[in-house]
Design a protein around this motif. Structure first.
Motif, PDB file in Angstrom:
ATOM      1  N   ILE A 193      44.466  50.332  40.035  1.00 38.84           N
ATOM      2  CA  ILE A 193      45.819  50.151  39.512  1.00 38.84           C
ATOM      3  C   ILE A 193      46.780  50.679  40.564  1.00 38.84           C
ATOM      4  O   ILE A 193      46.644  51.822  41.028  1.00 38.84           O
ATOM      5  CB  ILE A 193      46.029  50.857  38.152  1.00 38.84           C
ATOM      6  CG1 ILE A 193      47.463  50.728  37.688  1.00 38.84           C
ATOM      7  CG2 ILE A 193      45.580  52.305  38.196  1.00 38.84           C
ATOM      8  CD1 ILE A 193      47.875  49.328  37.286  1.00 38.84           C
ATOM      9  N   VAL A 194      47.710  49.836  40.999  1.00 46.10           N
ATOM     10  CA  VAL A 194      48.652  50.209  42.054  1.00 46.10           C
ATOM     11  C   VAL A 194      49.774  51.044  41.445  1.00 46.10           C
ATOM     12  O   VAL A 194      50.466  50.596  40.529  1.00 46.10           O
ATOM     13  CB  VAL A 194      49.231  48.960  42.750  1.00 46.10           C
ATOM     14  CG1 VAL A 194      50.167  49.372  43.880  1.00 46.10           C
ATOM     15  CG2 VAL A 194      48.102  48.070  43.285  1.00 46.10           C
ATOM     16  N   LEU A 195      49.953  52.254  41.968  1.00 50.31           N
ATOM     17  CA  LEU A 195      50.957  53.180  41.451  1.00 50.31           C
ATOM     18  C   LEU A 195      52.301  53.028  42.144  1.00 50.31           C
ATOM     19  O   LEU A 195      53.358  53.230  41.539  1.00 50.31           O
ATOM     20  CB  LEU A 195      50.467  54.630  41.618  1.00 50.31           C
ATOM     21  CG  LEU A 195      49.101  54.961  41.015  1.00 50.31           C
ATOM     22  CD1 LEU A 195      48.701  56.386  41.385  1.00 50.31           C
ATOM     23  CD2 LEU A 195      49.121  54.774  39.511  1.00 50.31           C
ATOM     24  N   ALA A 196      52.254  52.695  43.427  1.00 51.06           N
ATOM     25  CA  ALA A 196      53.481  52.554  44.225  1.00 51.06           C
ATOM     26  C   ALA A 196      53.138  51.766  45.478  1.00 51.06           C
ATOM     27  O   ALA A 196      51.975  51.614  45.841  1.00 51.06           O
ATOM     28  CB  ALA A 196      54.035  53.934  44.586  1.00 51.06           C
ATOM     29  N   GLY A 197      54.163  51.261  46.156  1.00 51.89           N
ATOM     30  CA  GLY A 197      53.945  50.545  47.399  1.00 51.89           C
ATOM     31  C   GLY A 197      53.392  49.149  47.189  1.00 51.89           C
ATOM     32  O   GLY A 197      53.419  48.603  46.085  1.00 51.89           O
ATOM     33  N   GLU A 198      52.844  48.591  48.285  1.00 54.00           N
ATOM     34  CA  GLU A 198      52.382  47.208  48.269  1.00 54.00           C
ATOM     35  C   GLU A 198      51.095  47.073  49.084  1.00 54.00           C
ATOM     36  O   GLU A 198      50.788  47.897  49.947  1.00 54.00           O
ATOM     37  CB  GLU A 198      53.443  46.282  48.878  1.00 54.00           C
ATOM     38  CG  GLU A 198      54.790  46.326  48.185  1.00 54.00           C
ATOM     39  CD  GLU A 198      55.853  45.560  48.946  1.00 54.00           C
ATOM     40  OE1 GLU A 198      55.484  44.697  49.763  1.00 54.00           O
ATOM     41  OE2 GLU A 198      57.040  45.841  48.745  1.00 54.00           O
ATOM     42  N   GLY A 199      50.361  45.996  48.784  1.00 56.23           N
ATOM     43  CA  GLY A 199      49.148  45.705  49.529  1.00 56.23           C
ATOM     44  C   GLY A 199      48.661  44.308  49.215  1.00 56.23           C
ATOM     45  O   GLY A 199      49.242  43.597  48.393  1.00 56.23           O
TER      46      GLY A 199
ATOM     47  N   ALA B  82      53.395  47.916  42.663  1.00 54.40           N
ATOM     48  CA  ALA B  82      53.273  48.904  41.585  1.00 54.40           C
ATOM     49  C   ALA B  82      53.201  48.202  40.229  1.00 54.40           C
ATOM     50  O   ALA B  82      53.994  47.312  39.928  1.00 54.40           O
ATOM     51  CB  ALA B  82      54.457  49.856  41.620  1.00 54.40           C
ATOM     52  N   GLY B  83      52.229  48.584  39.435  1.00 53.90           N
ATOM     53  CA  GLY B  83      52.052  47.994  38.114  1.00 53.90           C
ATOM     54  C   GLY B  83      51.007  46.897  38.078  1.00 53.90           C
ATOM     55  O   GLY B  83      50.602  46.471  36.998  1.00 53.90           O
ATOM     56  N   ASP B  84      50.551  46.440  39.256  1.00 54.88           N
ATOM     57  CA  ASP B  84      49.496  45.425  39.301  1.00 54.88           C
ATOM     58  C   ASP B  84      48.124  46.094  39.365  1.00 54.88           C
ATOM     59  O   ASP B  84      47.973  47.181  39.937  1.00 54.88           O
ATOM     60  CB  ASP B  84      49.662  44.520  40.525  1.00 54.88           C
ATOM     61  CG  ASP B  84      50.909  43.653  40.437  1.00 54.88           C
ATOM     62  OD1 ASP B  84      51.419  43.462  39.321  1.00 54.88           O
ATOM     63  OD2 ASP B  84      51.376  43.184  41.495  1.00 54.88           O
ATOM     64  N   ALA B  85      47.145  45.439  38.789  1.00 55.93           N
ATOM     65  CA  ALA B  85      45.764  45.917  38.847  1.00 55.93           C
ATOM     66  C   ALA B  85      44.883  44.809  39.395  1.00 55.93           C
ATOM     67  O   ALA B  85      45.171  43.622  39.211  1.00 55.93           O
ATOM     68  CB  ALA B  85      45.276  46.331  37.465  1.00 55.93           C
ATOM     69  N   PHE B  86      43.818  45.186  40.103  1.00 56.12           N
ATOM     70  CA  PHE B  86      42.844  44.186  40.531  1.00 56.12           C
ATOM     71  C   PHE B  86      41.434  44.719  40.287  1.00 56.12           C
ATOM     72  O   PHE B  86      41.168  45.914  40.393  1.00 56.12           O
ATOM     73  CB  PHE B  86      43.052  43.758  41.985  1.00 56.12           C
ATOM     74  CG  PHE B  86      42.994  44.843  43.013  1.00 56.12           C
ATOM     75  CD1 PHE B  86      41.805  45.147  43.682  1.00 56.12           C
ATOM     76  CD2 PHE B  86      44.150  45.552  43.362  1.00 56.12           C
ATOM     77  CE1 PHE B  86      41.761  46.129  44.656  1.00 56.12           C
ATOM     78  CE2 PHE B  86      44.105  46.541  44.338  1.00 56.12           C
ATOM     79  CZ  PHE B  86      42.912  46.831  44.989  1.00 56.12           C
ATOM     80  N   VAL B  87      40.556  43.778  39.908  1.00 53.90           N
ATOM     81  CA  VAL B  87      39.191  44.117  39.529  1.00 53.90           C
ATOM     82  C   VAL B  87      38.225  43.543  40.562  1.00 53.90           C
ATOM     83  O   VAL B  87      38.303  42.364  40.907  1.00 53.90           O
ATOM     84  CB  VAL B  87      38.850  43.562  38.132  1.00 53.90           C
ATOM     85  CG1 VAL B  87      37.434  43.981  37.719  1.00 53.90           C
ATOM     86  CG2 VAL B  87      39.873  44.041  37.099  1.00 53.90           C
ATOM     87  N   ILE B  88      37.324  44.375  41.050  1.00 54.47           N
ATOM     88  CA  ILE B  88      36.316  43.973  42.018  1.00 54.47           C
ATOM     89  C   ILE B  88      34.985  43.827  41.292  1.00 54.47           C
ATOM     90  O   ILE B  88      34.578  44.722  40.549  1.00 54.47           O
ATOM     91  CB  ILE B  88      36.205  45.008  43.148  1.00 54.47           C
ATOM     92  CG1 ILE B  88      37.514  45.054  43.954  1.00 54.47           C
ATOM     93  CG2 ILE B  88      35.029  44.706  44.064  1.00 54.47           C
ATOM     94  CD1 ILE B  88      37.571  46.172  44.963  1.00 54.47           C
ATOM     95  N   PHE B  89      34.320  42.684  41.511  1.00 57.79           N
ATOM     96  CA  PHE B  89      33.036  42.411  40.882  1.00 57.79           C
ATOM     97  C   PHE B  89      31.897  42.638  41.883  1.00 57.79           C
ATOM     98  O   PHE B  89      32.085  42.436  43.083  1.00 57.79           O
ATOM     99  CB  PHE B  89      32.988  40.971  40.375  1.00 57.79           C
ATOM    100  CG  PHE B  89      33.766  40.738  39.114  1.00 57.79           C
ATOM    101  CD1 PHE B  89      33.117  40.533  37.907  1.00 57.79           C
ATOM    102  CD2 PHE B  89      35.158  40.730  39.126  1.00 57.79           C
ATOM    103  CE1 PHE B  89      33.822  40.326  36.737  1.00 57.79           C
ATOM    104  CE2 PHE B  89      35.888  40.528  37.959  1.00 57.79           C
ATOM    105  CZ  PHE B  89      35.216  40.321  36.756  1.00 57.79           C
ATOM    106  N   PRO B  90      30.722  43.025  41.396  1.00 60.58           N
ATOM    107  CA  PRO B  90      29.586  43.231  42.309  1.00 60.58           C
ATOM    108  C   PRO B  90      29.205  41.957  43.041  1.00 60.58           C
ATOM    109  O   PRO B  90      29.316  40.853  42.498  1.00 60.58           O
ATOM    110  CB  PRO B  90      28.449  43.668  41.365  1.00 60.58           C
ATOM    111  CG  PRO B  90      29.109  44.128  40.119  1.00 60.58           C
ATOM    112  CD  PRO B  90      30.364  43.318  39.995  1.00 60.58           C
ATOM    113  N   ASP B  91      28.761  42.142  44.286  1.00 60.73           N
ATOM    114  CA  ASP B  91      28.191  41.054  45.095  1.00 60.73           C
ATOM    115  C   ASP B  91      29.169  39.920  45.383  1.00 60.73           C
ATOM    116  O   ASP B  91      28.761  38.806  45.702  1.00 60.73           O
ATOM    117  CB  ASP B  91      26.934  40.487  44.433  1.00 60.73           C
ATOM    118  CG  ASP B  91      25.865  41.541  44.224  1.00 60.73           C
ATOM    119  OD1 ASP B  91      25.635  42.319  45.158  1.00 60.73           O
ATOM    120  OD2 ASP B  91      25.286  41.610  43.124  1.00 60.73           O
TER     121      ASP B  91
END
Length: 288
Positions: free
Chosen positions: A48-54, A67-76
């Motif tokens: 979960i991104v707390l601040a800044g950008e990426g 900030a406010g965006d979340a990303f989910v990483i899946f195995p493999d």
């Protein structure tokens, strides 16, 4: 690759196999331009991104996150994520695993191709992530802390699912990320077919690529050749099977080796121990 300016991590000392179980959780403040990958994980991760950008890249797509965006990483699944050079992100993360995770995520609309969730409630998620870490930092009753952390994880997933967006794509894949998609296809084939007699030629043929082209892309993306990656997958699976009651010959066959003696030689190359010695070590740990 540069290192983080600040990073703190809490680790679960008593994760349960099979269940949805938190492995570790932390908070990071990378320097501008810091990146992770391209590579694969053998567990699930929520950031979960707390601040800044990426930027988060997966399955040939590139997502700008703030900030406010979340990303989910899946195995493999091959991923890369990088902090903005001028306004680097800060984030919290939680890693977890379990047999029911994939189905659970899919049931709430979070899948490998819908893995970015926009405009989440930072206030709610920051509290939930802190609670996860608090559970993992219990000085006693680690099993109780594991159970509690799993409960907080489920509330995190509930919060993400309530947004109902599941990662609408807004960016176009670059030529480079299309190469990641090709490598991701190869990774998924190796992960699914590790028990079959595979070669770089057969893999390239299945994917419709030239052998040398696939080998070059794969090594650039993962640091390993396809056959080195297959060896890693097979050995990790063998470690799992050695926890059970299968014979060494049965395990060898299960991970793609028809000759148990050759499997034993390869496993010793991997772990420094024969499969039998490795199993004895596991039994000693469980009895201790």
């Amino acid at each position: 690759m540069e290192t983080h300016h600040q990073i703190t991590v809490s680790i679960n000392s008593a994760p349960m196999k099979g269940e949805m179980s938190v492995l570790f959780s932390g908070r990071g403040k990378p320097v501008g331009g810091h990146y992770i990958g391209p590579g694969v994980h053998d567990y699930y991760l929520i950031h979960i991104v707390l601040a800044g950008e990426g930027i988060y890249e997966t399955l040939g797509e590139s997502y700008a996150c703030k900030a406010g965006d979340a990303f989910v990483i899946f195995p493999d699944i091959l991923v890369k994520y990088e902090a903005n050079k001028l306004n680097p992100w800060q984030y919290m993360w939680v890693a977890f695993s379990g047999d029911i995770v994939d189905a659970s995520l899919s049931s709430i609309g979070i899948t490998p191709d819908r893995a970015v969730i926009r405009d989440c409630s930072l206030q709610a998620l920051k509290k939930l992530f802190r609670n996860v870490r608090g559970s993992l930092e219990r000085e006693s009753l680690a099993a109780l802390g594991n159970m509690e952390a799993s409960g907080w994880l489920r509330l995190i997933l509930h919060e993400l699912a309530s947004k109902g967006e599941g990662g609408a794509r807004t960016e176009t894949a670059t030529v480079q990320s299309r190469s990641y998609r090709q490598v991701d296809q190869a990774i998924r084939l190796l992960t699914l077919q590790y028990g079959q007699p595979l070669s770089i030629e057969s893999l390239a043929h299945q994917l419709g690529y030239h052998r040398a082209h696939l080998n070059k892309l794969f090594k650039e993306a993962t640091g390993l050749s396809p056959m080195q990656y297959l060896f890693k997958v097979r050995m990790k699976k063998a470690e799992e099977l050695l926890e059970g009651d299968l014979t060494i010959a049965q395990i060898a066959s299960s991970v793609g080796y028809n000759d148990p003696l050759f499997f034993t030689k390869q496993f010793r190359k991997w772990s420094g121990r024969t499969p039998t010695d490795y199993r004895r070590g596991l039994m000693s740990q469980s009895q201790g």
